[in-house]
Design a protein around this motif. Sequence first.
Motif, PDB file in Angstrom:
ATOM      1  N   THR A 199       0.965  -1.254   0.116  1.00  0.00           N
ATOM      2  CA  THR A 199       0.019   0.111  -0.229  1.00  0.00           C
ATOM      3  C   THR A 199       0.930   1.265   0.083  1.00  0.00           C
ATOM      4  N   GLY A 200       2.213   1.092   0.508  1.00  0.00           N
ATOM      5  CA  GLY A 200       2.957   2.263   0.677  1.00  0.00           C
ATOM      6  C   GLY A 200       3.276   2.651  -0.821  1.00  0.00           C
ATOM      7  N   LEU A 201       3.506   1.723  -1.590  1.00  0.00           N
ATOM      8  CA  LEU A 201       3.873   1.886  -3.033  1.00  0.00           C
ATOM      9  C   LEU A 201       2.656   2.535  -4.048  1.00  0.00           C
ATOM     10  N   GLY A 202       1.613   2.661  -3.351  1.00  0.00           N
ATOM     11  CA  GLY A 202       0.416   2.974  -4.018  1.00  0.00           C
ATOM     12  C   GLY A 202      -0.445   2.111  -4.666  1.00  0.00           C
ATOM     13  N   LEU A 203      -0.184   1.116  -4.321  1.00  0.00           N
ATOM     14  CA  LEU A 203      -0.889  -0.361  -4.817  1.00  0.00           C
ATOM     15  C   LEU A 203      -2.334  -0.745  -3.949  1.00  0.00           C
ATOM     16  N   ARG A 204      -3.007  -1.361  -4.409  1.00  0.00           N
ATOM     17  CA  ARG A 204      -4.198  -1.954  -3.672  1.00  0.00           C
ATOM     18  C   ARG A 204      -3.776  -3.189  -2.807  1.00  0.00           C
ATOM     19  N   GLU A 205      -4.193  -3.202  -1.536  1.00  0.00           N
ATOM     20  CA  GLU A 205      -3.835  -4.339  -0.653  1.00  0.00           C
ATOM     21  C   GLU A 205      -4.014  -5.626  -1.028  1.00  0.00           C
ATOM     22  N   ASN A 206      -4.987  -5.594  -1.726  1.00  0.00           N
ATOM     23  CA  ASN A 206      -5.388  -7.331  -2.456  1.00  0.00           C
ATOM     24  C   ASN A 206      -4.414  -7.609  -3.459  1.00  0.00           C
TER      25      ASN A 206
END
Length: 289
Positions: A199-206
């Motif tokens: 999520t820190g990379l801006g991606l979705r948790e899933n």
Amino acid sequence: MSRHGTNSSENDVLTDGAPLHVDLTDTDRRVIDLLVAPQRAWFSPRFYGLDNLPADGPVLMVGNHTLAGGTDAPVLAHEILVKRDRLVRGLAENVLIDVPVLRDALHRLGIVRGNRHNCQTLLRKGEAVAVFPGGGREAMRGKGQKYQLVWEGRTGFARMAIETGATIVPMAMVGGDDIFDIVFDGDHPVMTPLRKAVTGLGLRENLTPPLIRGVGPTLLPKPERFYYSLGKPIDTSEWQDADDIEAAASELQIVVKKELEGELDFLLGEREQDRGRSLRGRVLGALGL
């Protein structure tokens, strides 16, 4: 819109300077052979339905994304190149195309940045393009989710096929979910630090990848056989005159999903009765035992 695409225009340009059409040299083909040889030897693939791929014209090959998507898909593309003399254009993640030297190598093999513009442009030029509607979410599957299609709301591929007049060919792949065991799903409490990093990379948790293992405690993939099947071509012309393109795309998505699930069921059946599914079985078969 014509099934053979539109006339050339300033929009018929791929991003990142990628070539619209790739003519592989003999050297290129030998390099591809060498790159794929280890996978072919380790996974001993079987192929079905290659004749279902049209010899020319725009084709959207729609497949299931396995846990080992970067390993199994190139083997099928290589077989199509050798047996049907047709280069399947792949769509790469941004993180790969953003590396200059790697980008040039991928472009030489016909692989381009994965975005809607590039996919549509290639189809309008009569190319064969492979897409995986489930994307990363389907690849980052959890335990007990092998070969399940995660396509909720994913109708973009169907709309592109309708708009470009491309034929859709279901592309089933079995084996990629078997070469690794999932130790922990991406949503397991143990994986919390990795989820935070994702999520820190801006991606979705899933999109958090699971913790996996291959042979023993290593990441060497298990030598499970790969199985591939191309389903019967789906003519998208009957959806091209629809008044509601979104409704048409949703309807076509359902049709394609059903056909692809049928091909997956066929391959799973073939796998179950195949003594050579494992390396041990293949060795014993070669020895006549």
